[in-house]
Design a protein around this motif. Structure first.
Motif, PDB file in Angstrom:
ATOM      1  N   GLU A 170      -2.417   8.307  -6.239  1.00 14.46           N
ATOM      2  CA  GLU A 170      -1.982   8.401  -7.631  1.00 14.46           C
ATOM      3  C   GLU A 170      -3.231   8.483  -8.493  1.00 14.46           C
ATOM      4  OE1 GLU A 170       1.003   8.055  -9.212  1.00 14.46           O
ATOM      5  OE2 GLU A 170       2.304   7.817  -7.468  1.00 14.46           O
TER       6      GLU A 170
ATOM      7  N   ALA B  93       0.186  -1.548   4.513  1.00 15.91           N
ATOM      8  CA  ALA B  93      -0.045  -1.746   3.084  1.00 15.91           C
ATOM      9  C   ALA B  93       1.082  -1.053   2.341  1.00 15.91           C
ATOM     10  CB  ALA B  93      -1.395  -1.168   2.674  1.00 15.91           C
TER      11      ALA B  93
ATOM     12  N   ASP C 218      -6.262  -2.330  -1.434  1.00 17.65           N
ATOM     13  CA  ASP C 218      -5.129  -1.773  -0.680  1.00 17.65           C
ATOM     14  C   ASP C 218      -5.580  -1.206   0.660  1.00 17.65           C
ATOM     15  OD1 ASP C 218      -3.021  -2.318  -2.398  1.00 17.65           O
ATOM     16  OD2 ASP C 218      -3.519  -0.622  -3.661  1.00 17.65           O
TER      17      ASP C 218
ATOM     18  N   PHE D 234      -0.508  -7.692   6.215  1.00 24.18           N
ATOM     19  CA  PHE D 234      -1.189  -6.629   5.472  1.00 24.18           C
ATOM     20  C   PHE D 234      -2.099  -5.811   6.373  1.00 24.18           C
ATOM     21  CE2 PHE D 234      -4.372  -4.924   2.538  1.00 24.18           C
ATOM     22  CZ  PHE D 234      -3.531  -4.330   1.624  1.00 24.18           C
TER      23      PHE D 234
ATOM     24  N   ASP E 170      -6.183   6.375  -6.475  1.00 19.89           N
ATOM     25  CA  ASP E 170      -6.053   5.096  -5.791  1.00 19.89           C
ATOM     26  C   ASP E 170      -5.579   5.329  -4.361  1.00 19.89           C
ATOM     27  OD1 ASP E 170      -3.378   5.619  -5.912  1.00 19.89           O
ATOM     28  OD2 ASP E 170      -2.842   3.897  -7.135  1.00 19.89           O
ATOM     29  N   ARG E 171      -5.317   4.235  -3.666  1.00 24.74           N
ATOM     30  CA  ARG E 171      -4.939   4.294  -2.255  1.00 24.74           C
ATOM     31  C   ARG E 171      -3.683   5.131  -2.032  1.00 24.74           C
ATOM     32  NH1 ARG E 171      -2.365   4.266   1.591  1.00 24.74           N
ATOM     33  NH2 ARG E 171      -2.198   2.879   3.379  1.00 24.74           N
ATOM     34  N   TRP E 172      -2.860   5.218  -3.047  1.00 21.83           N
ATOM     35  CA  TRP E 172      -1.565   5.888  -2.887  1.00 21.83           C
ATOM     36  C   TRP E 172      -1.619   7.309  -3.424  1.00 21.83           C
ATOM     37  CZ3 TRP E 172       0.298   2.573   0.234  1.00 21.83           C
ATOM     38  CH2 TRP E 172      -0.003   1.225   0.066  1.00 21.83           C
TER      39      TRP E 172
END
Lengths: 209, 482
Positions: B35, A59, B432, A55, B31-33
């Motif tokens: 989204e 990620a 994340d 990780f 969020d981390r992505w």
């Protein structure tokens, strides 16, 4: 001379990049089943490489996971390579059969696949500062397999080195054409299916009313 | 029903009710992505102030806000050609529209678009756009007038159109000009033009690259007839407590570096950040069939270093912490309190954020919620190095929003300092964040090696010896068979 078991042949070809495949061809060895196992291991390696990597390096969003993606990246690409190479080399006076191209190509991929497993394992015990080790493993795996693949293609078709490289480049072109056609056919079938489904719903509706 | 049971609702009523966030729009975060995910409101609109409320007649297109040390809000009331200065509670206000020039004559403002009051000297800086000048006044007495600089650096064909104005601690004046793309014009405290500061770079797009390639092949004559590539100009600026200047650029063509932190040498210190300023995914409007991109039209640095960005496209305020980590998103395009038609300016003071709307002709006051206060306090504790307290506060923040990424990051960082590496890794994973995980894991690995290092070494040695023995045994057997 050279009375080796199936597994010993893998070891021999991998550790003797220049003569290994010639030896194997001379002894008419190579197992189709083992080649398939190698292909399966590649597929698993590709999935693990993406999903089970350390990780601290990578990620991955858990929300999306599509195994077809990895299947296409490994198995489908490999089969396209085999078929493409066979088609090209049949025209270029190659001696390889479809079965042999499959086996030899799979054997040649062993260092690459091994490097993927090794890298995935190491990514769990290394930290970001030591990423150079992972890159080293990756580079060695790729270069070794590339060398083996040239050697394997040379042996299976009994080509000169220049002709081998040419045939491999043409194979890549053939793969591109095949993948393009595959996408096209899939799209057409999808449209067909949608069209038939539309007819079906129309008729069903008429019958009801 | 028993008599005492009636007391329960009554008890609920008299218990102190905290600021409840019930926004009329969907409160979200990223969020981390990248989204959008539902989140808790960090700010809620408590009041909209109009000119009538202040007893000075309606505002008309207010376009800039400034909050001074005493909590008095200064409003550039562009349409009414005046500057409005409220009292500390925003109950009453007085109007500044005529000033005494150095030669004794009286002068009036015309469409002022920018206002700034120096903390150090108390001087008032007004971008008097309609009159193409910047006034620097001491109350009603004009001290210095900045007009079109008589300099080779300033093209004499262009008008002087000041929009925003700011002064740094040394008294240097920065003026954002609407028709200049080379940054903010910089003036010395005496009013002398010194050059430009904080210019944007041309963002390399395929179109630009193609143009550059073509100019390689063309002759000098052809090149001179081509249109020039210029960067987009900056839209607004603000300074933080340390004196760093922050600029923002609202431009259709520029999508990178829309917010910059500029050091004295003019370099952008935010280039290494991966922050997306404003909405991280393009907003697609179904009715107009257009894709909107964020237009950061005003920026404000709060006392604690948080960066507030105002997006004109969506009428939202994006609040980031010092490191560019998204904290809160609030505001919307709507008619209710807390919604806007067209936002123009943003200012923060203490726990409040003020947003001016030039079509609603009002200033909306946002107050931080309990959740917002918690997050700000935790951030402040982190900054002060008070990590134990910060950890507790971040855990409490998770009670409000169990999906709040800054809290997970804060907990991971706090646990790392406390030495609980295992848990720090777990929270980094929940956030994340590979980077935080890596930091925690490298500490965890070092600890692990301290304890198990000897065993590992022994195991490796045993393996080597075993392999050697096996090899010996095999060769021995082979010799015997042959």
């Amino acid at each position: 001379m050279m009375e080796l078991t199936t597994l010993q042949w893998v070891k021999h070809t991998v550790t003797h990049p220049f003569v290994g495949f010639e030896d194997m061809r001379w002894k008419k060895s190579g197992s189709f089943r083992l080649a398939s196992v190698i292909l399966l291991l590649w597929f698993i390696a590709a999935v693990l490489y993406e999903r089970a990597y350390g990780f601290q390096f990578k990620a991955v969003p858990d929300r999306v996971f599509n195994i077809v993606h990895y299947f296409v990246q490994t198995v489908v690409v490999f089969l396209t390579w085999v078929i493409g190479n066979w088609s090209v080399c049949t025209l270029l006076d190659g001696e390889g059969t479809l079965r042999r191209i499959y086996i030899y190509s799979a054997y040649a991929l062993v260092p690459y696949i091994a490097s993927r497993y090794l890298e995935t394992f190491l990514s769990h015990i290394l930290i970001r500062d030591e990423v150079v080790f992972l890159e080293g493993v990756r580079l060695i795996g790729i270069c070794w397999s590339a060398l083996l693949l040239v050697s394997a293609m040379k042996a299976v078709h009994q080509y000169s080195i220049g002709r081998t490289v040419l045939a491999m480049l043409l194979t890549v072109a053939a793969m591109a054409v095949m993948l393009f056609l595959m996408v096209l056919v899939l799209a057409i079938f999808q449209q067909m299916a949608m069209f038939l489904y539309a007819i079906y719903t129309e008729i069903a509706y008429r019958i009801q009313v | 029903m028993q008599k005492w049971m009636y007391a329960i609702p009554a008890l609920l009523l008299i218990s102190p009710m905290p600021v409840q966030a019930k926004e009329h729009y969907d409160v979200y975060s990223y969020d981390r992505w990248s989204e959008p995910v539902p989140s808790q409101a960090g700010y809620t609109a408590v009041r909209a102030v109009t000119g009538e409320d202040l007893g000075i007649g309606a505002f008309s297109e207010p376009s800039d806000l400034f909050m001074d040390e005493g909590g008095r809000l200064w409003i550039a009331d562009t349409g009414n050609d005046r500057i409005v200065r409220t009292d500390a509670g925003l109950q009453t206000a007085d109007v500044l529209n005529s000033f005494c020039m150095p030669d004794g004559s009286e002068t009036h403002l015309s469409a002022p678009e920018g206002i700034y009051v120096s903390k150090e000297t108390g001087l008032i800086y007004i971008a008097d756009s309609g009159n193409s000048r910047v006034l620097i006044c001491d109350d009603a007495q004009v001290q210095i007038i900045l007009t079109k600089p008589d300099s080779v650096l300033f093209s004499q064909d262009l008008n002087f159109q000041p929009q925003k104005v700011l002064a740094d601690k040394a008294g240097n004046v920065y003026v954002v000009l609407s028709n200049i793309t080379t940054g903010a014009a910089m003036f010395s405290p005496e009013g002398e033009f010194m050059g430009y500061y904080g210019a944007n770079a041309v963002q390399s797009t395929p179109k630009i690259a193609m143009k550059r390639f073509r100019s390689l092949l063309s002759t000098e004559e052809m090149r001179s007839s081509q249109s020039r590539t210029v960067p987009s100009g900056i839209t607004n600026l603000d300074a933080d407590a340390e004196g760093f200047l922050y600029t923002c650029s609202a431009s259709v063509s520029q999508t990178q570096d829309t917010v910059k932190k500029v050091n004295p040498a003019g370099d952008n210190l935010f280039t290494s950040l991966h922050t997306v300023w404003g909405d991280q995914q393009p907003v697609y409007d179904i009715t107009t069939r257009r894709q909107y991109q964020p237009m950061i039209s005003d920026i404000d640095i709060a006392e604690d270093g948080s960066i507030n960005c105002l997006d004109r496209t969506t009428g939202r305020v994006f609040q980031y912490n010092k490191e560019g980590e998204l904290l809160f998103i609030f505001g919307s395009l709507s008619e209710q309190l807390g919604g806007f038609r067209e936002v123009t300016a943003l200012e923060s003071f203490g726990t409040q954020v003020y947003v001016a709307d030039d079509r609603k002709h009002s200033v909306t006051i946002f107050e931080e919620t309990d959740f917002g206060a918690l997050v700000h306090e935790a951030t402040a504790c982190n900054t002060a190095g008070n990590d134990d307290d910060a950890l507790e506060l971040w855990y409490a923040a998770l009670q409000y929003d169990g999906n709040y990424r800054p809290a997970f990051l804060g907990i991971s960082a706090g646990l790392l300092i406390q030495g609980d590496y295992r848990e720090a890794m777990r929270y980094a994973k929940l956030a994340d964040s590979s980077y935080y995980y890596d930091r925690a894991f490298s500490c965890y690995r070092r600890e692990w090696m301290k304890i198990h290092g000897g065993e590992m070494l022994a195991a490796v040695l045993v393996l080597i010896v075993a392999g050697f023995l096996l090899h010996l045994y095999r060769t021995h057997r082979k010799e015997r068979t042959t």
